[in-house]
Design a protein around this motif. Sequence first.
Motif, PDB file in Angstrom:
ATOM      1  N   ALA A  16     -34.213 -44.437  23.263  1.00 39.61           N
ATOM      2  CA  ALA A  16     -34.339 -44.572  21.805  1.00 39.61           C
ATOM      3  C   ALA A  16     -33.034 -45.047  21.187  1.00 39.61           C
ATOM      4  O   ALA A  16     -33.018 -45.994  20.395  1.00 39.61           O
ATOM      5  N   GLY A  17     -31.930 -44.392  21.530  1.00 42.22           N
ATOM      6  CA  GLY A  17     -30.640 -44.737  20.933  1.00 42.22           C
ATOM      7  C   GLY A  17     -30.216 -46.151  21.292  1.00 42.22           C
ATOM      8  O   GLY A  17     -29.742 -46.913  20.441  1.00 42.22           O
ATOM      9  N   LEU A  18     -30.398 -46.512  22.556  1.00 43.23           N
ATOM     10  CA  LEU A  18     -29.991 -47.855  22.990  1.00 43.23           C
ATOM     11  C   LEU A  18     -30.834 -48.921  22.296  1.00 43.23           C
ATOM     12  O   LEU A  18     -30.313 -49.944  21.830  1.00 43.23           O
ATOM     13  N   ALA A  19     -32.147 -48.692  22.238  1.00 42.29           N
ATOM     14  CA  ALA A  19     -33.029 -49.693  21.619  1.00 42.29           C
ATOM     15  C   ALA A  19     -32.740 -49.808  20.121  1.00 42.29           C
ATOM     16  O   ALA A  19     -32.739 -50.915  19.568  1.00 42.29           O
ATOM     17  N   CYS A  20     -32.467 -48.681  19.466  1.00 42.29           N
ATOM     18  CA  CYS A  20     -32.158 -48.730  18.025  1.00 42.29           C
ATOM     19  C   CYS A  20     -30.798 -49.394  17.785  1.00 42.29           C
ATOM     20  O   CYS A  20     -30.625 -50.143  16.818  1.00 42.29           O
ATOM     21  N   ALA A  21     -29.817 -49.119  18.658  1.00 43.25           N
ATOM     22  CA  ALA A  21     -28.506 -49.765  18.525  1.00 43.25           C
ATOM     23  C   ALA A  21     -28.666 -51.278  18.666  1.00 43.25           C
ATOM     24  O   ALA A  21     -28.079 -52.064  17.915  1.00 43.25           O
ATOM     25  N   LEU A  22     -29.489 -51.677  19.637  1.00 46.71           N
ATOM     26  CA  LEU A  22     -29.752 -53.103  19.834  1.00 46.71           C
ATOM     27  C   LEU A  22     -30.415 -53.698  18.588  1.00 46.71           C
ATOM     28  O   LEU A  22     -30.023 -54.771  18.103  1.00 46.71           O
ATOM     29  N   ALA A  23     -31.419 -52.991  18.059  1.00 49.65           N
ATOM     30  CA  ALA A  23     -32.145 -53.494  16.882  1.00 49.65           C
ATOM     31  C   ALA A  23     -31.191 -53.712  15.708  1.00 49.65           C
ATOM     32  O   ALA A  23     -31.257 -54.738  15.029  1.00 49.65           O
ATOM     33  N   ALA A  24     -30.299 -52.755  15.478  1.00 49.55           N
ATOM     34  CA  ALA A  24     -29.382 -52.858  14.329  1.00 49.55           C
ATOM     35  C   ALA A  24     -28.312 -53.926  14.593  1.00 49.55           C
ATOM     36  O   ALA A  24     -27.965 -54.703  13.696  1.00 49.55           O
ATOM     37  N   ALA A  25     -27.796 -53.974  15.818  1.00 48.39           N
ATOM     38  CA  ALA A  25     -26.735 -54.949  16.130  1.00 48.39           C
ATOM     39  C   ALA A  25     -27.290 -56.373  16.036  1.00 48.39           C
ATOM     40  O   ALA A  25     -26.587 -57.298  15.621  1.00 48.39           O
ATOM     41  N   GLU A 115     -28.328 -51.366  27.346  1.00 49.00           N
ATOM     42  CA  GLU A 115     -26.910 -51.196  26.998  1.00 49.00           C
ATOM     43  C   GLU A 115     -26.191 -52.547  26.985  1.00 49.00           C
ATOM     44  O   GLU A 115     -25.449 -52.862  26.049  1.00 49.00           O
ATOM     45  N   ARG A 116     -26.457 -53.366  28.004  1.00 48.78           N
ATOM     46  CA  ARG A 116     -25.821 -54.695  28.053  1.00 48.78           C
ATOM     47  C   ARG A 116     -26.222 -55.521  26.825  1.00 48.78           C
ATOM     48  O   ARG A 116     -25.387 -56.168  26.194  1.00 48.78           O
ATOM     49  N   ALA A 117     -27.503 -55.478  26.494  1.00 42.67           N
ATOM     50  CA  ALA A 117     -27.981 -56.293  25.361  1.00 42.67           C
ATOM     51  C   ALA A 117     -27.365 -55.804  24.058  1.00 42.67           C
ATOM     52  O   ALA A 117     -26.962 -56.621  23.209  1.00 42.67           O
ATOM     53  N   ALA A 118     -27.264 -54.489  23.876  1.00 46.18           N
ATOM     54  CA  ALA A 118     -26.680 -53.955  22.638  1.00 46.18           C
ATOM     55  C   ALA A 118     -25.211 -54.357  22.536  1.00 46.18           C
ATOM     56  O   ALA A 118     -24.739 -54.778  21.473  1.00 46.18           O
ATOM     57  N   ARG A 119     -24.493 -54.268  23.648  1.00 49.66           N
ATOM     58  CA  ARG A 119     -23.067 -54.668  23.647  1.00 49.66           C
ATOM     59  C   ARG A 119     -22.929 -56.157  23.333  1.00 49.66           C
ATOM     60  O   ARG A 119     -22.054 -56.567  22.569  1.00 49.66           O
TER      61      ARG A 119
END
Length: 373
Positions: A16-25, A115-119
């Motif tokens: 959840a956290g990783l996908a939401c971080a990706l969505a916002a980034a 994680e890679r995608a969010a970064r």
Amino acid sequence: MTLQRLRICVVGAGIAGLACALAAARQGLAVQLVDEAAVPRNLPASIDVVPGMLRDLAALGVADDCVRVGFAYHGIDVLDRQGRRLFELPTARLAGPRWPAALGIAHGELHALLERAARRCGAELLRGDRVETIEANGGRARVALAGGLRLEADIVLLATGARSPLRATLFPAARPVEPLGQVWHYALVQRPQRLDRPLIAMGGPGHRAMLLPVQHGTAGIAVTEPASAPGSEPPVAQLRRALQVFAPAVSVLAAQLRDDTPVATRPVLSGVLDGPWHRGPVLAVGDGAHALPPHFGQAAAQSVEDARVLADLLAAPPDRDTLFRAFEQRRSARARQVHEIASTAARWDLQPDGAADLGQLMQRLMHTVAQPA
Ligand SMILES: Cc1cc2nc3c(=O)[nH]c(=O)nc-3n(C[C@H](O)[C@H](O)[C@H](O)COP(=O)(O)OP(=O)(O)OC[C@H]3O[C@@H](n4cnc5c(N)ncnc54)[C@H](O)[C@@H]3O)c2cc1C
């Protein structure tokens, strides 16, 4: 005031956290993601990327990455206790013609690619530090970490799972999630040669197994059984024992489990956060908002759906409170419906009744999630 220049803090780097971080980034927002674990999660388990989840991962721009590291499949075979094929659970192609209907993927691979995608999109990850408190400070949030760091954010996404002390502190009136009296055991094994799509095996009341290919050479095995009082049996011995009640296609896998084979065991938890999912600058997402039994792959799928809805709302952001209310409006009723269906499947595992019809329940689920939230 728009949210475009605002700062988002995501607490918890599960799915959840990783996908939401990706969505916002991806929307160009400044994102900081904090997780108390020093290293990315990599449990010996598989995740069933069901059709709705693949559709939402495609909307987040990572479906190709998933296809590269996962195992594409269409349809699920259901076997009875003797190993006879009972029926096929269909899988709709919800992500569109470019992608398969569904995928099996290793737990660690999914976390790593998110994680890679969010970064890549600019999210900053802070690992190995625990968020202790989140306090409203004027219109913003002050996030205090155990190591002494203080972060300022306009929105905090709480993605700490269902049983975190932080969730209990921030949502004190929320009923605790309920154990359903079942445990799941997970391991990664060698993929049986002819296993080119998942199979679900019935093993008598309370016992069910899912075998899911995740790569050419690897499959995930997930077995559920009634929870018993904690004993001294090591997890691998529990899994070996749990496998014995199934048809040979599944029970034969016990021979692959060595004493040092990693096995993850977890109880089935259930409960949707009652009352608002937000408090001040904090919005609960993922298991912390809706803890679902993993039946039909919906625990992870609903977490990714949170991220997809968030991405939509952040594309044309209203003020924070309107955004929180809009999020809950789009997510709450849907999560409750899916929760009811997944919990029924979990109860039937323990105690099938006259109405128990897995195929029909799956149809209901497919109807519920056929359209994006
Ligand atoms: C072994 C296993 C197998 C699974 N298999 C399936 C499956 O096949 N299908 C399915 O649908 N679902 C499955 N799930 C469930 C699925 O992984 C979750 O539903 C999904 O990941 C959403 O969880 P989450 O991200 O909300 O929370 P979690 O995955 O629990 O992540 C929470 C994160 O928050 C961090 N955290 C907690 N508190 C703090 C704090 N105070 N400060 C900083 N960090 C903090 C934790 O370290 C953790 O990384 C499985 C789960 C496990 C454990």
